[in-house]
Design a protein around this motif. Structure first.
Motif, PDB file in Angstrom:
ATOM      1  N   THR A 138      40.375  44.895  49.644  1.00 22.75           N
ATOM      2  CA  THR A 138      39.667  45.988  50.318  1.00 22.75           C
ATOM      3  C   THR A 138      38.184  45.644  50.410  1.00 22.75           C
ATOM      4  N   PRO A 139      37.474  46.194  51.397  1.00 22.19           N
ATOM      5  CA  PRO A 139      36.032  45.938  51.487  1.00 22.19           C
ATOM      6  C   PRO A 139      35.284  46.398  50.239  1.00 22.19           C
ATOM      7  N   GLU A 140      35.737  47.503  49.630  1.00 18.43           N
ATOM      8  CA  GLU A 140      35.059  48.012  48.432  1.00 18.43           C
ATOM      9  C   GLU A 140      35.164  47.009  47.280  1.00 18.43           C
ATOM     10  N   ALA A 141      36.345  46.398  47.117  1.00 16.13           N
ATOM     11  CA  ALA A 141      36.519  45.410  46.048  1.00 16.13           C
ATOM     12  C   ALA A 141      35.635  44.189  46.283  1.00 16.13           C
ATOM     13  N   LEU A 142      35.502  43.772  47.534  1.00 17.09           N
ATOM     14  CA  LEU A 142      34.643  42.628  47.839  1.00 17.09           C
ATOM     15  C   LEU A 142      33.174  42.951  47.549  1.00 17.09           C
ATOM     16  N   VAL A 143      32.755  44.182  47.843  1.00 19.13           N
ATOM     17  CA  VAL A 143      31.367  44.564  47.563  1.00 19.13           C
ATOM     18  C   VAL A 143      31.107  44.540  46.061  1.00 19.13           C
ATOM     19  N   VAL A 144      32.069  45.036  45.253  1.00 17.83           N
ATOM     20  CA  VAL A 144      31.907  45.011  43.795  1.00 17.83           C
ATOM     21  C   VAL A 144      31.765  43.570  43.306  1.00 17.83           C
ATOM     22  N   ARG A 145      32.580  42.672  43.854  1.00 21.35           N
ATOM     23  CA  ARG A 145      32.516  41.272  43.429  1.00 21.35           C
ATOM     24  C   ARG A 145      31.175  40.643  43.810  1.00 21.35           C
ATOM     25  N   VAL A 146      30.698  40.934  45.012  1.00 19.18           N
ATOM     26  CA  VAL A 146      29.414  40.377  45.462  1.00 19.18           C
ATOM     27  C   VAL A 146      28.273  40.892  44.599  1.00 19.18           C
ATOM     28  N   CYS A 147      28.273  42.190  44.318  1.00 22.14           N
ATOM     29  CA  CYS A 147      27.185  42.771  43.524  1.00 22.14           C
ATOM     30  C   CYS A 147      27.197  42.245  42.101  1.00 22.14           C
ATOM     31  N   ASP A 148      28.380  41.991  41.538  1.00 21.71           N
ATOM     32  CA  ASP A 148      28.460  41.434  40.192  1.00 21.71           C
ATOM     33  C   ASP A 148      27.817  40.053  40.151  1.00 21.71           C
ATOM     34  N   ALA A 149      28.156  39.220  41.144  1.00 22.13           N
ATOM     35  CA  ALA A 149      27.544  37.884  41.199  1.00 22.13           C
ATOM     36  C   ALA A 149      26.047  37.977  41.451  1.00 22.13           C
ATOM     37  N   LEU A 150      25.632  38.910  42.283  1.00 18.90           N
ATOM     38  CA  LEU A 150      24.214  39.051  42.605  1.00 18.90           C
ATOM     39  C   LEU A 150      23.408  39.501  41.399  1.00 18.90           C
ATOM     40  N   ILE A 157      37.190  24.486  38.739  1.00 19.13           N
ATOM     41  CA  ILE A 157      36.073  25.121  38.014  1.00 19.13           C
ATOM     42  C   ILE A 157      36.331  26.618  37.873  1.00 19.13           C
ATOM     43  N   GLU A 158      36.812  27.245  38.941  1.00 23.67           N
ATOM     44  CA  GLU A 158      37.089  28.686  38.892  1.00 23.67           C
ATOM     45  C   GLU A 158      38.160  29.032  37.867  1.00 23.67           C
ATOM     46  N   SER A 159      39.174  28.157  37.746  1.00 24.94           N
ATOM     47  CA  SER A 159      40.308  28.482  36.875  1.00 24.94           C
ATOM     48  C   SER A 159      40.092  28.092  35.425  1.00 24.94           C
ATOM     49  N   THR A 160      39.134  27.227  35.119  1.00 21.79           N
ATOM     50  CA  THR A 160      38.986  26.732  33.745  1.00 21.79           C
ATOM     51  C   THR A 160      37.679  27.122  33.071  1.00 21.79           C
ATOM     52  N   MET A 161      36.697  27.618  33.818  1.00 22.33           N
ATOM     53  CA  MET A 161      35.390  27.902  33.213  1.00 22.33           C
ATOM     54  C   MET A 161      34.979  29.348  33.444  1.00 22.33           C
ATOM     55  N   GLN A 162      34.143  29.850  32.556  1.00 20.87           N
ATOM     56  CA  GLN A 162      33.519  31.162  32.706  1.00 20.87           C
ATOM     57  C   GLN A 162      32.021  30.952  32.909  1.00 20.87           C
ATOM     58  N   TYR A 163      31.487  31.551  33.954  1.00 20.07           N
ATOM     59  CA  TYR A 163      30.090  31.312  34.298  1.00 20.07           C
ATOM     60  C   TYR A 163      29.587  32.475  35.145  1.00 20.07           C
ATOM     61  N   PRO A 164      28.303  32.783  35.062  1.00 21.44           N
ATOM     62  CA  PRO A 164      27.735  33.832  35.920  1.00 21.44           C
ATOM     63  C   PRO A 164      27.364  33.266  37.285  1.00 21.44           C
ATOM     64  N   ALA A 167      40.680  51.680  41.113  1.00 19.17           N
ATOM     65  CA  ALA A 167      41.248  50.794  40.089  1.00 19.17           C
ATOM     66  C   ALA A 167      41.346  49.358  40.614  1.00 19.17           C
ATOM     67  N   HIS A 168      41.748  49.193  41.873  1.00 13.99           N
ATOM     68  CA  HIS A 168      41.853  47.842  42.429  1.00 13.99           C
ATOM     69  C   HIS A 168      40.475  47.187  42.544  1.00 13.99           C
ATOM     70  N   ALA A 169      39.478  47.940  42.983  1.00 16.08           N
ATOM     71  CA  ALA A 169      38.127  47.367  43.100  1.00 16.08           C
ATOM     72  C   ALA A 169      37.592  46.945  41.735  1.00 16.08           C
ATOM     73  N   ILE A 170      37.934  47.706  40.694  1.00 18.89           N
ATOM     74  CA  ILE A 170      37.512  47.328  39.332  1.00 18.89           C
ATOM     75  C   ILE A 170      38.214  46.051  38.902  1.00 18.89           C
ATOM     76  N   GLU A 171      39.527  45.990  39.136  1.00 12.87           N
ATOM     77  CA  GLU A 171      40.321  44.866  38.633  1.00 12.87           C
ATOM     78  C   GLU A 171      40.041  43.575  39.388  1.00 12.87           C
ATOM     79  N   ALA A 172      39.619  43.676  40.640  1.00  5.49           N
ATOM     80  CA  ALA A 172      39.458  42.485  41.476  1.00  5.49           C
ATOM     81  C   ALA A 172      38.035  41.938  41.475  1.00  5.49           C
ATOM     82  N   HIS A 173      37.174  42.391  40.547  1.00  5.52           N
ATOM     83  CA  HIS A 173      35.802  41.874  40.600  1.00  5.52           C
ATOM     84  C   HIS A 173      35.689  40.484  39.974  1.00  5.52           C
ATOM     85  N   HIS A 174      36.812  39.953  39.456  1.00  2.34           N
ATOM     86  CA  HIS A 174      36.894  38.541  39.070  1.00  2.34           C
ATOM     87  C   HIS A 174      37.966  37.882  39.924  1.00  2.34           C
ATOM     88  N   ASP A 175      37.976  36.548  39.951  1.00  6.40           N
ATOM     89  CA  ASP A 175      38.759  35.823  40.948  1.00  6.40           C
ATOM     90  C   ASP A 175      40.243  35.727  40.656  1.00  6.40           C
TER      91      ASP A 175
END
Length: 496
Positions: free
Chosen positions: A390-402, A471-478, A376-384
């Protein structure tokens, strides 16, 4: 004869008398013997009693001796403790006197320091606060350049090491991935076989189209566009059911309210089966087991959902493959990483029904259906807006950006593109000391040119971070956006 009888009687009498005499003698002898035994027993008992009394007296004397020794020892200890207490009282009194002396000495030293400080302030014509401020200014001026150089060196070293390791892992994962990159859009328009079909779909007095809208929950727009009907709904599943129902009705040819309800029910059943099948197929393809049926259902609904033109289910499956490879390389939990990555966007399936951001909704659903907190934490933390711990949450975030930043993965309209570029430039220009700001590289980089008189080198580093945070707090971007702050001093002269 008579003499014989008399003799016999006399003999009998003599025998009886002898017997009596003997018995009397025997009894007298037994009594004497018994008296003798009783006398011996009495004597022996008296001896035993006397001996017991002597032992009791002896034992009592021993105990009394031990008690006396114990009393003596306790008295000695009590005396020793009294002496120790007296010594402690004397030491405590001595320490209190010494503390009072130390406190008096401290007060005296404070008075001396105060007088010295007053003399120094009179001599230097500066107060203590002013002197500290002057010292800080001198220190800052002396070490400022060293701090700038140290910061740049640390940043460069960290970037070199991190980029080298990260590039190796990401390149390895990307080389082993071979999924399609082409964008896919949800079908919102239905092509008609001929223009007469519009009238049949509308029906007499609009009964057919009203029945269709009521059964599917989708707005059906029939305009002047030739050979085309537009379906409008926030729910992509309903829109898909309406599309399939219209195609089946046109193929069947019988279009009336009763038939419409039957076809819509059939299309709904078929779409539900397809949704469940899509979720199960995605989990099977990624190699994840143990996902609750409710989450698989939501995952299957992502087949009919797009984000910036990218199919969300394909995006999730692609991410899960890459996440498994990266997690294996860095030593993270592969099962947790792949599961969280596959389900990270399930909240988008219900954003039209529930309020909130999709990653928060997805995490709440995961907890609701009994999934572990690390998933649940890895799912919730894939945005900033949530810190990945956790390392798993960071991997999810990296893969989403990639996945979202790959060429061709997403597409946006020209109007949205121009608006995003303008917003990036306006955010940068909102800070003081900036001369010009340009959004370049399709919005992947903001190049900011600052005034060298208003912004120094140390402030330029902080300014770049402040712009990135805004930029992170005010915009949505891939993907990611690079903030490049440029400070340049030019000296220009002309030879005439």
């Amino acid at each position: 004869m008579i003499e014989g009888i008399v003799a016999a009687i006399i003999g009998v009498l003599l025998g009886a008398g002898g017997t009596v005499v003997y018995e009397k003698r025997r009894q007298a002898g037994g009594k004497i013997k018994a008296d003798k035994l009783i006398a011996q027993a009495t004597t022996k008992a008296s001896d035993i009693i006397l001996q017991a009394k002597e032992e009791a007296v002896k034992l009592d004397n021993e105990r009394r001796g031990e008690w006396k020794k114990t009393e003596t020892r306790l008295a000695d200890r009590e005396t020793t403790l009294d002496h120790k207490f007296d010594d402690l009282d004397k030491r405590a009194e001595k320490l209190r006197n010494e503390e009072r002396g130390v406190e008096d000495l401290k007060n005296e030293i404070r008075d001396i320091r105060g007088k010295q400080q007053e003399k120094l302030e009179k001599i230097a014509k500066l107060s203590k606060a002013e002197a500290a401020e002057k010292l800080m200014e001198v220190t800052e001026r002396d070490i400022k350049q060293d701090m700038i150089g140290l910061i740049n060196k640390l940043q460069n070293d960290a970037k070199e090491d991190a980029e080298e390791i990260a590039q190796t892992i990401l390149v390895t994962a990307m080389e082993r991935m071979s999924s399609e990159v082409t964008a896919e859009r949800t079908v919102t328009a239905v092509k008609l076989t001929d223009d007469e079909m519009k009238g049949r779909i509308i029906g007499k007095e609009g009964r057919n189209i009203q029945s269709l809208q009521r059964a599917t929950g989708v707005d059906i727009l029939v305009d002047d566009t030739p050979g085309m009907i537009i379906l409008s709904s926030f729910d992509p599943v309903r829109r898909q059911i309406a599309r399939m129902s219209l195609e089946l009705l046109m193929k069947d040819g019988r279009i009336h309210p009763g038939r419409i309800e039957e076809i819509v029910a059939k299309a709904e059943t078929e779409i539900n089966k397809e949704i469940n099948r899509a979720g199960e197929d995605a989990a099977r393809e990624v190699g994840v087991v143990g996902i609750p049926k409710e989450m698989l259902r939501l995952l299957g609904e992502l087949k009919y959902r797009t984000s910036y033109g990218q199919n969300v289910l394909m995006h999730s499956v692609e991410m899960a493959h890459m996440a498994g490879l990266i997690a294996e390389e860095i030593g993270a939990d592969v099962r947790v990483t792949k599961t969280a990555t596959l389900l990270h966007d399930v909240g988008k399936a219900v954003t039209h029904k529930m309020e909130g951001k999709h990653h928060h909704i997805a995490a709440e659903l995961a907890r609701k259906y009994g999934m572990t907190e690390d998933i649940a934490h890895a799912i919730e933390a894939h945005h900033d807006d949530i810190e990945a711990t956790t390392p798993e949450a960071l991997v999810v975030r990296v893969c989403d950006a990639l996945s979202t930043a790959r060429p061709g993965a997403r597409n946006i309209s020209a109007e949205n593109f121009v608006e995003r570029m303008r917003d990036l430039e306006n955010i940068a220009l909102g800070f003081s000391g900036i001369d010009k700001a340009y959004a370049i590289s399709a919005g992947r980089e903001v190049r900011v040119i600052v005034s060298p008189k208003s912004v120094d080198d140390l402030s330029a580093i902080k300014l770049a971070r402040d712009i990135a945070v805004k930029i992170e707090s005010t915009m949505q971007y891939p993907g990611t956006i690079k903030v490049n702050v440029i400070r340049e001093t030019r000296a220009i002269e002309y030879a005439k």
